[in-house]
Write a protein that holds these residues in place. Structure first.
Motif, PDB file in Angstrom:
ATOM      1  N   ALA A 112      -6.450   1.022   1.962  1.00 32.65           N
ATOM      2  CA  ALA A 112      -5.977  -0.328   2.244  1.00 32.65           C
ATOM      3  C   ALA A 112      -6.915  -1.018   3.222  1.00 32.65           C
ATOM      4  O   ALA A 112      -7.583  -0.381   4.025  1.00 32.65           O
ATOM      5  N   SER A 167      -3.378  -3.610   0.050  1.00 33.65           N
ATOM      6  CA  SER A 167      -3.960  -2.487  -0.694  1.00 33.65           C
ATOM      7  C   SER A 167      -5.305  -2.889  -1.287  1.00 33.65           C
ATOM      8  O   SER A 167      -5.567  -4.068  -1.523  1.00 33.65           O
ATOM      9  N   SER A 205       0.836  -1.192   0.000  1.00 32.94           N
ATOM     10  CA  SER A 205       0.000   0.000   0.000  1.00 32.94           C
ATOM     11  C   SER A 205       0.873   1.244   0.000  1.00 32.94           C
ATOM     12  O   SER A 205       1.845   1.326   0.737  1.00 32.94           O
TER      13      SER A 205
END
Length: 130
Positions: free
Chosen positions: A86, A91, A80
């Motif tokens: 996220a 993510s 992320s």
């Protein structure tokens, strides 16, 4: 001429097909959840286990997932960024990528259902003609 066979009614799958479809979807869902958790918490990263599980998912969802896997692995980043939404440490784009495999499994299950029902229908029509 009467037979002892019962003609299929409606679009109901036979019980063996329902069990197989459920087991298939449960297996793919379990693998997808495992890979998401392994990626999110960085478990087994050095052993290559997440990659092996993703390849197993690809095999389970063939033929639809091969191109999806290739395109997704070319542009997927598993980490992320600071401004990226996220889920835990995974993510959002990576989570959607893995959940896409479950969608492919659902499409495969629908195709399987269509094949089983159309085969049963053709058999019933052939028996009715004879």
């Amino acid at each position: 001429m009467t037979t002892d066979r019962v003609r299929p009614t409606g679009k109901r799958l036979p019980s063996w097909a329902i069990v197989m479809t459920g087991a298939y979807l449960a297996a793919v869902a379990g693998l997808v959840a495992s890979v998401c958790m392994m990626r999110a918490y960085d478990v087994g990263g050095r052993t290559g286990a997440p990659e092996a599980l993703v390849l197993l998912i690809v095999v389970l969802t063939l033929p639809l997932s091969t191109a999806y896997y290739v395109v997704g692995s070319l542009g997927s980043s598993q980490v992320s960024g600071p401004g990226e939404l996220a889920i835990g440490a995974l993510s959002m784009s990576a989570a959607l990528y893995y959940l896409g495999f479950f969608l492919l499994a659902a499409i495969n299950a629908a195709i399987f259902r269509w094949i089983v029902i159309s085969t049963r229908r053709r058999r019933a029509e052939a028996q009715a003609d004879s």
